[in-house]
Design a protein around this motif. Sequence first.
Motif, PDB file in Angstrom:
ATOM      1  N   GLN A  38       0.831  -1.206   0.000  1.00 17.61           N
ATOM      2  CA  GLN A  38       0.000   0.000   0.000  1.00 17.61           C
ATOM      3  C   GLN A  38       0.866   1.256   0.000  1.00 17.61           C
ATOM      4  O   GLN A  38       0.591   2.205  -0.720  1.00 17.61           O
ATOM      5  N   LEU A  41       2.322   1.638  -3.391  1.00 17.69           N
ATOM      6  CA  LEU A  41       1.266   2.107  -4.292  1.00 17.69           C
ATOM      7  C   LEU A  41       1.017   3.600  -4.093  1.00 17.69           C
ATOM      8  O   LEU A  41       0.889   4.364  -5.063  1.00 17.69           O
ATOM      9  N   ASP A  42       0.968   4.034  -2.825  1.00 17.10           N
ATOM     10  CA  ASP A  42       0.770   5.458  -2.535  1.00 17.10           C
ATOM     11  C   ASP A  42       1.920   6.281  -3.110  1.00 17.10           C
ATOM     12  O   ASP A  42       1.701   7.347  -3.704  1.00 17.10           O
ATOM     13  N   SER A  43       3.141   5.775  -2.936  1.00 13.89           N
ATOM     14  CA  SER A  43       4.311   6.472  -3.461  1.00 13.89           C
ATOM     15  C   SER A  43       4.258   6.542  -4.985  1.00 13.89           C
ATOM     16  O   SER A  43       4.523   7.596  -5.582  1.00 13.89           O
ATOM     17  N   THR A  44       3.898   5.436  -5.602  1.00  9.24           N
ATOM     18  CA  THR A  44       3.792   5.393  -7.063  1.00  9.24           C
ATOM     19  C   THR A  44       2.699   6.341  -7.549  1.00  9.24           C
ATOM     20  O   THR A  44       2.876   7.035  -8.550  1.00  9.24           O
ATOM     21  N   THR A  45       1.597   6.384  -6.839  1.00  6.87           N
ATOM     22  CA  THR A  45       0.500   7.297  -7.196  1.00  6.87           C
ATOM     23  C   THR A  45       0.957   8.745  -7.086  1.00  6.87           C
ATOM     24  O   THR A  45       0.662   9.575  -7.956  1.00  6.87           O
ATOM     25  N   ALA A  46       1.704   9.041  -6.016  1.00 11.31           N
ATOM     26  CA  ALA A  46       2.212  10.411  -5.844  1.00 11.31           C
ATOM     27  C   ALA A  46       3.186  10.760  -6.968  1.00 11.31           C
ATOM     28  O   ALA A  46       3.131  11.862  -7.525  1.00 11.31           O
ATOM     29  N   GLU A  47       4.059   9.822  -7.331  1.00  8.69           N
ATOM     30  CA  GLU A  47       4.990  10.061  -8.442  1.00  8.69           C
ATOM     31  C   GLU A  47       4.228  10.277  -9.748  1.00  8.69           C
ATOM     32  O   GLU A  47       4.577  11.154 -10.538  1.00  8.69           O
ATOM     33  N   ARG A  48       3.200   9.462  -9.970  1.00 14.93           N
ATOM     34  CA  ARG A  48       2.385   9.605 -11.183  1.00 14.93           C
ATOM     35  C   ARG A  48       1.730  10.985 -11.225  1.00 14.93           C
ATOM     36  O   ARG A  48       1.741  11.665 -12.263  1.00 14.93           O
ATOM     37  N   ASP A  49       1.179  11.413 -10.092  1.00 14.94           N
ATOM     38  CA  ASP A  49       0.540  12.733 -10.041  1.00 14.94           C
ATOM     39  C   ASP A  49       1.553  13.843 -10.304  1.00 14.94           C
ATOM     40  O   ASP A  49       1.249  14.816 -10.999  1.00 14.94           O
ATOM     41  N   LYS A  52       2.302  13.851 -13.949  1.00 11.61           N
ATOM     42  CA  LYS A  52       1.181  14.450 -14.673  1.00 11.61           C
ATOM     43  C   LYS A  52       1.247  15.974 -14.598  1.00 11.61           C
ATOM     44  O   LYS A  52       1.012  16.667 -15.587  1.00 11.61           O
TER      45      LYS A  52
END
Length: 124
Positions: A38, A41-49, A52
């Motif tokens: 998790q 995943l949170d870190s990856t989501t933050a990197e993706r954002d 973007k």
Amino acid sequence: PEAHRALKLAADLETLRQEAAAVRMERDDGRATLQEIQQSLDSTTAERDLLKAKLASLAGERDDLKSKELSLADERVRNRMLEQKLTATEKGKARTEEDMGSMLLQLQSSQDLVSKLKRMLDEA
């Protein structure tokens, strides 16, 4: 038989306790692994954002550069037109100067002729 059965039950109970402890450990390990997943995943989501946002920023910069490029192209066209006007004006000025020089020569020639005619009249 009763003592044997009690020993067997005690042994089975100890085995079950050990298995339960092993299951709890596996469950805790699974929870820890799930928590790590998790967090990843949170870190990856933050990197993706973040990527973007950078992409949106770069798209804005690209649009600004395209706009500036169009403005520069318009400016080049205006400059070319002004250069053409300037060249035409300079050519017109040169022709005017030539015409004025020619008129001055004619005027001087006419003045010489008038002076000559005056002298002739004065002599006559």
